[in-house]
Design a protein around this motif. Structure first.
Motif, PDB file in Angstrom:
ATOM      1  N   ASP A  40       8.013  -2.754  -2.249  1.00 58.56           N
ATOM      2  CA  ASP A  40       7.477  -4.138  -2.111  1.00 58.56           C
ATOM      3  C   ASP A  40       8.077  -4.755  -0.765  1.00 58.56           C
ATOM      4  O   ASP A  40       9.208  -4.947  -0.482  1.00 58.56           O
ATOM      5  CB  ASP A  40       8.222  -5.044  -3.445  1.00 58.56           C
ATOM      6  CG  ASP A  40       7.594  -6.268  -3.415  1.00 58.56           C
ATOM      7  OD1 ASP A  40       6.980  -7.094  -2.713  1.00 58.56           O
ATOM      8  OD2 ASP A  40       7.495  -6.699  -4.647  1.00 58.56           O
ATOM      9  N   GLY A  50       9.210  -3.257  -7.340  1.00 61.16           N
ATOM     10  CA  GLY A  50       8.575  -2.122  -6.583  1.00 61.16           C
ATOM     11  C   GLY A  50       9.341  -1.498  -5.516  1.00 61.16           C
ATOM     12  O   GLY A  50       9.928  -2.409  -4.674  1.00 61.16           O
ATOM     13  N   HIS A 106       3.889  -4.111  -3.485  1.00 58.10           N
ATOM     14  CA  HIS A 106       3.984  -5.603  -4.307  1.00 58.10           C
ATOM     15  C   HIS A 106       2.847  -5.750  -5.258  1.00 58.10           C
ATOM     16  O   HIS A 106       3.237  -6.046  -6.425  1.00 58.10           O
ATOM     17  CB  HIS A 106       3.796  -6.659  -3.162  1.00 58.10           C
ATOM     18  CG  HIS A 106       4.050  -8.057  -3.867  1.00 58.10           C
ATOM     19  ND1 HIS A 106       5.141  -8.706  -4.391  1.00 58.10           N
ATOM     20  CD2 HIS A 106       3.142  -9.054  -4.185  1.00 58.10           C
ATOM     21  CE1 HIS A 106       5.020  -9.610  -4.945  1.00 58.10           C
ATOM     22  NE2 HIS A 106       3.773  -9.938  -4.718  1.00 58.10           N
ATOM     23  N   HIS A 148       2.983 -11.552 -12.620  1.00 55.73           N
ATOM     24  CA  HIS A 148       3.140 -10.956 -11.519  1.00 55.73           C
ATOM     25  C   HIS A 148       3.315 -12.071 -10.481  1.00 55.73           C
ATOM     26  O   HIS A 148       2.730 -13.033 -10.323  1.00 55.73           O
ATOM     27  CB  HIS A 148       1.863 -10.254 -11.160  1.00 55.73           C
ATOM     28  CG  HIS A 148       1.887  -9.376  -9.700  1.00 55.73           C
ATOM     29  ND1 HIS A 148       1.157  -9.901  -8.733  1.00 55.73           N
ATOM     30  CD2 HIS A 148       2.657  -8.583  -9.281  1.00 55.73           C
ATOM     31  CE1 HIS A 148       1.387  -9.231  -7.626  1.00 55.73           C
ATOM     32  NE2 HIS A 148       2.414  -8.301  -7.887  1.00 55.73           N
ATOM     33  N   SER A 149       4.344 -11.667  -9.443  1.00 56.77           N
ATOM     34  CA  SER A 149       4.568 -12.582  -8.165  1.00 56.77           C
ATOM     35  C   SER A 149       4.834 -13.908  -8.751  1.00 56.77           C
ATOM     36  O   SER A 149       5.766 -14.209  -9.222  1.00 56.77           O
ATOM     37  CB  SER A 149       3.355 -12.490  -7.199  1.00 56.77           C
ATOM     38  OG  SER A 149       3.767 -12.681  -5.823  1.00 56.77           O
ATOM     39  N   CYS A 161       7.536  -7.649 -10.056  1.00 59.00           N
ATOM     40  CA  CYS A 161       7.690  -8.086  -8.572  1.00 59.00           C
ATOM     41  C   CYS A 161       7.513  -9.606  -8.482  1.00 59.00           C
ATOM     42  O   CYS A 161       6.814 -10.354  -7.618  1.00 59.00           O
ATOM     43  CB  CYS A 161       6.766  -7.587  -7.840  1.00 59.00           C
ATOM     44  SG  CYS A 161       6.631  -5.739  -7.613  1.00 59.00           S
TER      45      CYS A 161
END
Length: 410
Positions: free
Chosen positions: A359, A356, A386, A210-211, A238
Motif C-alpha cells: 500500500d 496491503g 492500496h 475501503h480507504s 486499507c
C-alpha cells in the motif's frame, strides 16, 4: 592560434556556468516541492498538536496501552482457485447486476445503488461495499461482485455523494463527512426495508469499507453507537486511520523520499491521479510496469487500456471530493479512550482489518491504529497495493474476507 587559445577558457567557463544554472533550477524546484508539502501539512498542525498532547499526557501518567496489535500475514484458509474455476457451475454467470437510483430518506440524496442478488442467499449475510475517494460502485463490480455472488452472498454497493452516480448539489466541490454519514443511514434503512436485499427473511449486512470509506463507517458508528449490534460484521480494507491523513503525511516526511511524498500530495490534493498514468499506478495499483528478466512485462494486472478506463472513472467520480479540513475537525480519534479504542468497540460484531503489504498510501502504523479503534488484536496483511479489489492480486483480499466470514461471521 593566439585567438583560439584565448577563447578556449571562455568557452569552458560558459559551459560550467550553464551547468551550475541548470543544477540551481533543479534544486529550486526540489525545494519548492518540499515546501509545498510542508505547507500542506501545516494546515493540519493543530490536529497534530492535539494528538501529540494526548500521547504525552498518557506517558506522563505512566499509562501504557493494554491492547497489543499483531500484524498477521494472511495465509490462505480458502483454497485458491482461478476465477474461471470458482465460477464454474455457480450462480454468478446468471446473477444480474442491477443499477437503481434511490432517494434516500433523511438526506433526500438521490443515490446510485448497485446490487447483485444470487438465488438462495437468504442464509448468508448480504455484503454492503463502501468505496473511497476517486472511486465509486464500479470498483466492486469488477471482481468482487461476481466472486462473492458465486459463493452465495448478496452484494450491494452505492456511489458516495459527489461521484458521477450520486452527484452533489450543483456547484459543490467538497463534501462533508457527516453528509456521507447521513447518506449511509439512508442506505441502511433502504436495505432493511427491501426484502430482496437484506431485511425481512435475511441476515443483517456486513459492511465492507475501503480507504476513505473506513472513517465513514467509524463516524456512522460514533453517531449511532446502538447500531453496532445491527450488523453481522465489519471489514475495513486499507482504511484511512481514525486520526486522518495528517499523521500519515507527517510520518511520510521521515520514511519516504521527497518524490514519493510529492506523488501522494499531487495525486490526491491536485487530482493528478485522474490524468497522470504513472501517478495513478503508484497510488493505487502497485507502481509502473516492470520489465522482467524473461522479457515479459508485469503491469500488476492493470493494462494501459484498463488504466485509461479507470482514470476516466476517477475523473467522473471526483467532481466533489471529501473535505479533509472538515474531517480534520471531526476525526474519529477524538471519540476514543486513552488507548485509542472506540467507546462502542466492545459491542461490535466480528471485525476484520486488512492492510496491503504494498500500500503506497496507508502505512502499517495506520492499519494498527484502525485495528485498535475497533478493538481488534491483529491486522491481516495481504499481498496487495492500496486498491485491494482491483489488479492481479484482487483475490487476495477477497479470500481474506471469505475466510473471515466463514470462521467468525457464519
Amino acid at each position: 592560434q593566439l585567438h583560439t587559445t584565448q577563447r578556449r577558457p571562455t568557452t569552458i567557463t560558459q559551459t560550467i556556468h550553464k551547468e551550475m544554472m541548470h543544477r540551481s533550477k533543479l534544486n529550486d524546484l526540489v525545494i519548492a516541492l518540499f515546501l509545498y508539502t510542508l505547507r500542506l501539512c501545516s494546515a493540519f498542525a493543530p490536529l497534530l498538536h492535539s494528538n501529540n498532547h494526548k500521547t504525552v499526557a498518557a506517558e506522563e501518567t505512566g499509562h501504557r496501552p493494554t491492547t497489543s496489535i499483531v500484524t498477521k500475514n494472511c495465509h490462505r484458509a480458502v483454497t485458491k482457485m482461478s476465477l474461471l474455476e470458482n465460477l464454474k457451475g455457480s450462480s454468478a454467470k446468471t446473477t444480474p447486476i442491477e443499477v437503481k437510483k434511490i432517494e434516500l430518506s433523511g438526506s433526500g440524496t438521490v443515490a446510485q445503488v448497485t446490487t447483485s442478488i444470487p438465488k438462495g442467499s437468504d442464509d448468508k449475510p448480504p455484503l454492503l461495499f463502501i468505496h473511497g475517494s476517486f472511486h465509486a460502485d464500479w470498483c466492486w463490480t469488477e471482481h468482487y461482485f461476481p466472486y462473492f455472488t458465486s459463493l452465495g452472498y448478496a452484494c450491494i454497493a452505492y456511489c458516495l455523494r459527489g461521484t458521477g452516480g450520486t452527484p452533489a448539489e450543483e456547484g459543490v466541490k467538497k463534501t462533508k463527512i457527516m453528509d456521507h454519514v447521513e447518506d449511509l443511514e439512508g442506505i441502511l434503512e433502504y436495505i432493511s426495508k427491501n426484502k430482496e436485499i437484506g431485511g425481512l427473511g435475511m441476515k443483517s449486512p456486513v459492511m465492507v469499507a475501503h480507504s476513505f470509506g473506513g472513517p465513514l463507517v467509524m463516524k456512522y458508528l460514533e453517531k449511532n453507537p446502538a447500531a453496532a449490534t445491527d450488523f453481522s460484521g465489519v471489514a475495513i480494507l486499507c482504511s484511512v486511520p481514525p486520526s486522518g491523513i495528517q499523521p500519515l503525511v507527517m510520518r511520510g516526511l521521515f520514511t519516504r523520499s521527497l518524490r514519493d511524498n510529492w506523488k501522494i500530495t499531487a495525486g490526491m490534493a491536485m487530482k493528478q491521479c485522474t490524468t497522470n498514468p504513472s501517478n495513478a499506478r503508484a497510488l493505487f495499483f502497485g507502481g509502473d510496469p516492470i520489465q522482467k528478466e524473461d522479457g515479459t512485462t508485469d503491469d500488476f494486472g492493470i493494462s494501459d487500456d484498463l488504466l485509461e478506463r479507470y482514470q476516466g472513472n476517477f475523473q467522473r467520480d471526483a467532481v466533489a471530493v471529501i473535505d479533509v479540513v472538515d474531517l480534520g475537525r471531526k476525526l474519529p480519534s477524538k471519540c476514543t479512550d486513552k488507548d485509542g479504542v472506540a467507546p462502542f468497540a466492545s459491542d461490535l460484531p466480528p471485525v476484520l482489518v486488512v492492510g496491503g503489504k504494498n500500500d503506497f498510501i496507508v502505512d502499517g502504523k495506520g492499519n494498527e491504529e484502525t485495528a485498535k479503534f475497533f478493538g481488534v488484536d491483529e491486522v491481516t496483511v495481504i499481498d496487495s497495493p492500496h486498491d485491494v479489489m482491483l489488479g492481479k492480486t484482487w483475490q487476495n483480499g477477497a479470500d481474506a474476507i471469505v475466510s473471515w466470514l466463514r470462521q467468525t461471521v457464519q
